[in-house]
Design an enzyme around this catalytic site. Structure first.
Site, PDB file in Angstrom:
ATOM      1  N   GLU A 174      55.674  33.597  41.414  1.00  0.00           N
ATOM      2  CA  GLU A 174      55.002  34.719  40.766  1.00  0.00           C
ATOM      3  C   GLU A 174      54.451  35.726  41.766  1.00  0.00           C
ATOM      4  OE1 GLU A 174      54.312  34.924  37.119  1.00  0.00           O
ATOM      5  OE2 GLU A 174      55.905  33.444  36.982  1.00  0.00           O
ATOM      6  N   HIS A 250      47.320  32.819  36.768  1.00  0.00           N
ATOM      7  CA  HIS A 250      47.571  33.096  38.183  1.00  0.00           C
ATOM      8  C   HIS A 250      46.291  32.861  38.973  1.00  0.00           C
ATOM      9  CE1 HIS A 250      50.963  36.064  36.956  1.00  0.00           C
ATOM     10  NE2 HIS A 250      51.493  34.944  37.375  1.00  0.00           N
ATOM     11  N   CYS A 371      46.052  42.908  39.345  1.00  0.00           N
ATOM     12  CA  CYS A 371      47.435  42.785  38.852  1.00  0.00           C
ATOM     13  C   CYS A 371      48.241  44.051  39.127  1.00  0.00           C
ATOM     14  CB  CYS A 371      47.437  42.519  37.353  1.00  0.00           C
ATOM     15  SG  CYS A 371      46.977  40.844  36.887  1.00  0.00           S
TER      16      CYS A 371
END
Length: 449
Positions: A174, A250, A371
């Protein structure tokens, strides 16, 4: 030679919508099917970029993807003209059309993992595009991501690019959302911190039971090998499976690092003391002094951290040695989080100021300030070698705002995704954007014979 951390923020794409596609992301799921405003979302992101650039931080732009991804729909058996593919997908498999329209590439913390030249064996900045294999709508991003990054960092003397890891669950990657780097100065050798949710091949490691662990230990180790990182410059840590099951999909939802500082929640990691000990020792060997700021669960519960995105913040170094914490408006709206931040900035520690941004359009889909940015530490010569068309300036900001207002819809709902005109609008906008950012032909529609 001077060195900088440059934040390259994802520009929100024209198909920004709330598809509820990200299982394990509480905000994404809870706001599913609400109407969105692509124009407002893009403007909010650009406003953050411009504000930080005006404050003296190095800031860049990372272009969005072509959506809907008609080629992906063709691979799933839909045929005919582009318009017919979209209409048939809408009729027979609307969830697949929604996935092919996702604007999730805006969250470029997932675009790639980046290792600065001071850490790598060949003295170049290394990029590995993330395969994002856990979610279909994101797994289709990395080919275009690789081309865009290649157009931005297009100098083999300074930059090395690696393809995404194998697209299987064992190598779920990721990107930078699970990677942090600690260093005395951005141009100095540092310690790269890889956080994983599970091991794919060793059953002795615990794993979450409710939500998927998107990053594997094996993927993190592979990226470290590809980048030529030394054992003395890497620390691996397992994320606490219990917090993954509470919506911490995350690591950047439960901790953030910068310079010599790690800002983390008490429940972020397994074997926290051992992890901190490794970071402290390895950074000391690089001439740095590691500092850990632990947010106790008694002050901020994991639920509050997830709802406010306290840790999905940007921790930025000022010239005077202090740090600025960039947080979303939701932190100010959470009484416990805001009270904690008031205490944090008054204690005389490294974090001296908090700056709040309205990023509601992104937040409702599960992405905060961290993000939206990909961090790239660059020496002065490397920054000069970056495609300067993507570096934020006042004229570029004005141009991009005008571009957004010209091409983006004010409102978008699920039914609008079935409109073939949306694809035409998206391609027209992106064709113009590649000229603005000097990217060349990076999109599939531009590369077709």
């Amino acid at each position: 030679m001077k060195s900088y951390e440059v934040n390259f923020d994802g520009l929100v794409g024209p198909t920004h919508n709330y598809g509820g596609l990200s299982y394990g992301n509480v905000a994404s799921q809870s706001n599913s099917q609400q109407g969105s405003s692509p124009r407002e979302a893009a403007r909010q992101g650009l406003a953050k970029m411009k504000a930080l650039a005006d404050m003296g931080f190095k800031q860049g732009v990372l272009a969005p993807q072509e959506r809907p991804d008609v080629a992906a729909l063709r691979r799933l058996g839909f045929s005919g003209s582009d318009a017919e593919v979209i209409q048939r997908a809408a009729k027979d498999a609307m969830p697949l059309l929604v996935a092919s329209c996702s604007a999730s590439s805006m969250w470029v913390a997932n675009a790639a993992t980046v290792s600065p030249s001071a850490d790598t064996v060949d003295g170049r900045v290394h990029f590995t595009a993330a395969n994002l294999n856990c979610k279909y709508h994101r797994s289709i991003e990395h080919p275009t991501t690789s081309r865009v990054l290649g157009a931005m960092f297009n100098n083999e003397k300074h930059f090395a690019h690696h393809a995404a890891l194998p697209a299987v669950a064992q190598f779920g990657d990721e990107g930078a959302a699970n990677h942090t780097r600690f260093c005395r100065a951005y141009g100095d050798p540092g310690v790269e911190f890889f956080v994983y949710g599970r091991s794919a091949f060793d059953s002795r490691y615990p794993a979450p039971q409710k939500y998927p662990a998107r990053q594997t230990l094996e993927a993190s180790q592979a990226v470290a090998r590809l980048h030529g990182l030394s054992d003395g410059g890497v620390v691996y840590a397992q994320q606490n499976p219990a917090v993954i099951d509470q919506g911490v999909f995350h690591n950047d939802v439960i901790s953030v690092g910068n310079g010599e500082v790690l800002f983390y929640h008490e429940d972020a990691f397994l074997e926290t003391d051992a992890v901190l000990g490794q970071l402290r020792a390895k950074l000391a060997n690089k001439g740095g002094h590691f500092q850990a700021i632990c947010v106790p669960r008694a002050a901020v519960a994991v639920e509050d951290a997830v709802r406010s995105y306290l840790f999905n913040s940007q921790l930025l170094s000022r010239d005077d040695g202090s740090m600025l914490l960039v947080v979303p408006e939701e932190c100010r709206n959470n009484e416990r989080v805001w009270a904690y931040l008031g205490q944090l900035t008054s204690q005389g520690g490294p974090v001296r100021e908090v700056k709040v941004f309205d990023l509601k359009q992104s937040m409702q889909n599960g992405g905060g300030p961290a993000c939206l940015r990909l961090r790239v530490a660059l020496k002065e010569s490397e920054l000069a070698a970056v495609n300067q068309g993507v570096i934020m300036t006042a004229p570029l900001y004005d141009t991009l705002v005008q571009w957004v207002d010209k091409h983006y819809r004010d409102r978008l709902g699920e039914a609008d995704l079935a409109d073939p005109q949306l694809l035409v609008e998206c391609r027209t906008a992106l064709d113009e954007l590649t000229q603005i950012l000097k990217l060349g032909s990076v999109y599939p529609f531009q590369r077709q014979p």
